[in-house]
Design a protein around this motif. Structure first.
Motif, PDB file in Angstrom:
ATOM      1  N   ALA A   1       0.723  -1.237  -0.078  1.00 41.96           N
ATOM      2  CA  ALA A   1       0.172   0.079  -0.036  1.00 41.96           C
ATOM      3  C   ALA A   1       0.708   1.307  -0.106  1.00 41.96           C
ATOM      4  CB  ALA A   1      -1.017   0.220   1.271  1.00 41.96           C
ATOM      5  N   ALA A   2       2.157   1.015   0.530  1.00 48.05           N
ATOM      6  CA  ALA A   2       2.904   2.403   0.771  1.00 48.05           C
ATOM      7  C   ALA A   2       3.265   2.834  -0.879  1.00 48.05           C
ATOM      8  CB  ALA A   2       3.970   2.104   1.488  1.00 48.05           C
ATOM      9  N   LEU A   3       3.368   1.888  -1.666  1.00 46.31           N
ATOM     10  CA  LEU A   3       4.021   2.231  -3.062  1.00 46.31           C
ATOM     11  C   LEU A   3       2.709   2.669  -3.983  1.00 46.31           C
ATOM     12  CD1 LEU A   3       5.746  -0.874  -4.060  1.00 46.31           C
ATOM     13  CD2 LEU A   3       6.666   1.315  -3.550  1.00 46.31           C
ATOM     14  N   ASP A   4       1.470   2.592  -3.262  1.00 50.98           N
ATOM     15  CA  ASP A   4       0.391   3.139  -4.287  1.00 50.98           C
ATOM     16  C   ASP A   4       0.539   4.766  -4.290  1.00 50.98           C
ATOM     17  OD1 ASP A   4      -0.425   0.710  -4.464  1.00 50.98           O
ATOM     18  OD2 ASP A   4      -1.957   0.732  -3.117  1.00 50.98           O
ATOM     19  N   GLY A   5       0.845   5.402  -3.274  1.00 51.20           N
ATOM     20  CA  GLY A   5       0.985   6.990  -3.416  1.00 51.20           C
ATOM     21  C   GLY A   5       1.894   7.557  -4.208  1.00 51.20           C
ATOM     22  N   PHE A   6       2.972   6.726  -4.803  1.00 49.13           N
ATOM     23  CA  PHE A   6       3.789   7.396  -5.642  1.00 49.13           C
ATOM     24  C   PHE A   6       3.671   7.710  -6.987  1.00 49.13           C
ATOM     25  CE2 PHE A   6       6.398   5.098  -2.269  1.00 49.13           C
ATOM     26  CZ  PHE A   6       7.354   6.447  -1.815  1.00 49.13           C
ATOM     27  N   GLN A   7       4.184   8.144  -7.906  1.00 50.76           N
ATOM     28  CA  GLN A   7       3.792   8.385  -9.217  1.00 50.76           C
ATOM     29  C   GLN A   7       4.087   7.284 -10.062  1.00 50.76           C
ATOM     30  OE1 GLN A   7       5.706  12.199 -10.464  1.00 50.76           O
ATOM     31  NE2 GLN A   7       4.116  13.554  -9.625  1.00 50.76           N
ATOM     32  N   ILE A   8       3.821   7.212 -11.202  1.00 49.59           N
ATOM     33  CA  ILE A   8       4.003   5.783 -12.037  1.00 49.59           C
ATOM     34  C   ILE A   8       5.437   5.756 -12.294  1.00 49.59           C
ATOM     35  CG2 ILE A   8       3.675   4.801 -14.235  1.00 49.59           C
ATOM     36  CD1 ILE A   8       1.176   5.665 -14.214  1.00 49.59           C
ATOM     37  N   ASP A   9       6.254   6.981 -12.589  1.00 50.49           N
ATOM     38  CA  ASP A   9       7.645   6.972 -12.872  1.00 50.49           C
ATOM     39  C   ASP A   9       8.518   6.589 -11.603  1.00 50.49           C
ATOM     40  OD1 ASP A   9       7.044   9.176 -11.498  1.00 50.49           O
ATOM     41  OD2 ASP A   9       8.697  10.432 -12.707  1.00 50.49           O
ATOM     42  N   VAL A  10       8.193   7.135 -10.611  1.00 52.78           N
ATOM     43  CA  VAL A  10       8.618   6.642  -9.137  1.00 52.78           C
ATOM     44  C   VAL A  10       8.562   5.087  -8.814  1.00 52.78           C
ATOM     45  CG1 VAL A  10       9.091   7.002  -6.755  1.00 52.78           C
ATOM     46  CG2 VAL A  10       8.471   8.781  -8.384  1.00 52.78           C
ATOM     47  N   GLN A  11       7.517   4.608  -9.080  1.00 50.96           N
ATOM     48  CA  GLN A  11       7.134   3.199  -8.912  1.00 50.96           C
ATOM     49  C   GLN A  11       7.958   2.330  -9.746  1.00 50.96           C
ATOM     50  OE1 GLN A  11       3.087   2.732  -9.777  1.00 50.96           O
ATOM     51  NE2 GLN A  11       2.265   3.366  -7.931  1.00 50.96           N
TER      52      GLN A  11
END
Length: 332
Positions: free
Chosen positions: A1-11
């Motif tokens: 869930a912590a990854l969901d808040g990042f922008q796609i390029d950051v993911q």
């Protein structure tokens, strides 16, 4: 869930630090991540990063050379290249998992076949890696019973070329290797002492014209022809040391002369031992070796296996593949 808040390029950047296995586990957590982890750019990065470290590749798994030269933005049939599928097919770990998932009746067939008395499979071994390396692969094979047991010394010899030695694999299966050298032992020692280039006496050259260019074509001498007619497969020892000069086009021409369908069944397997002298010597990755030798032009099963002459690292994996392929062909 912590990854969901990042922008796609950051993911994507974060995912690039994961292993392909962890990435697949991430994709099993939700439909969003299942789609995200299939990003072609990400898997192209994994493919180009990991490919030089893979220790083997075969005729079923070798990635197409054009995917390395093709711009990422290029499309084929309006679909981006499926780098994820290429990675899974080419990765040695993926090939092993596919092998272990084969139906069990294959193992039963091999077991029943082993109960039938049959001659030892015979393989012809040749190539520049037998003579150019500082450490002798053949000498190491003959003196390391803890790795490969010598089961029978040669009883007859082909004058000036080599002789057959029986070995015993770890499953007690015996096989015979006929080592074919380009010159006599005296000539090889003299050439090494003088750092001279010797003439390969196994082949003679037939020149032919293809279009406006002269094509190199070899045929084998009569003694070697007799060997090619009776063996169940071939072992080509390639010099994989990156600092040496290599004429892969000429090597391919000599491989084609040995596996000529006119000399025996066209489906006999070819094992390429991509060999260096010792650990630490910079090597040409096995996938690049497969492309340099243009093995995709061959019609029979082949495999390239990284090998170290001083330790025999990788040799047993290659022999295991060769025996399985030879047994399958004999069963057919």
């Amino acid at each position: 869930a912590a990854l969901d808040g990042f922008q796609i390029d950051v993911q994507l950047n974060i995912m690039s630090f994961l292993s392909p296995q962890d990435l697949c586990h991430l994709g099993s957590t939700s439909s969003y991540w299942r789609a995200a982890v299939q990003d072609p750019l990400l898997w192209r990065y994994f493919l180009l990063r990991d490919l030089p470290f893979w220790t083997s590749v075969d005729w079923k798994s070798v990635p197409d050379a054009e995917i390395f030269n093709k711009a990422f933005s290029e499309v084929s049939d309006n679909v981006l290249y499926d780098y994820m599928a290429v990675y899974k097919k080419s990765c040695p770990r993926g090939r092993r998992s596919l092998k272990s998932s084969r139906p069990r009746y294959g193992a039963v067939t091999l077991f029943l076949q082993s109960l039938v008395t049959q001659a030892e499979p015979r393989f012809a071994m040749f190539g520049p890696g037998l003579e150019e390396l500082d450490d002798s692969l053949v000498q190491k094979m003959m003196t390391c019973p803890e790795i490969l047991l010598v089961a029978g010394l040669p009883q007859r010899q082909i004058h000036g070329i080599g002789s057959g030695v029986s070995f015993q694999f770890n499953n007690n299966q015996k096989f015979n290797i006929l080592t074919l050298y380009s010159t006599t032992s005296v000539e090889r020692r003299k050439a090494r002492a003088e750092q001279a280039v010797t003439v390969n006496k196994m082949f003679y050259q037939d020149n032919s014209i293809v279009g406006n260019q002269q094509a190199v074509h070899y045929s084998v001498i009569a003694q070697v022809k007799k060997v090619c007619e009776v063996v169940d497969g071939f072992i080509y020892v390639a010099n994989a040391e990156a600092h040496k000069k290599h004429d892969r086009q000429e090597e391919l021409a000599r491989i084609l002369a040995m596996i000529d369908p006119a000399l025996g069944p066209p489906n006999r397997p070819l094992l390429v031992l991509s060999c260096v002298s010792r650990v630490g010597v910079k090597r040409i990755p096995c996938v690049y070796m497969a492309h340099q030798l243009q093995l995709n032009l061959l019609r029979q099963p082949w495999m390239v296996q990284d090998t170290v002459a001083a330790t025999l690292s990788g040799l047993l994996s290659g022999i295991e593949w060769l025996l399985e392929e030879a047994n399958c062909k004999n069963a057919q």
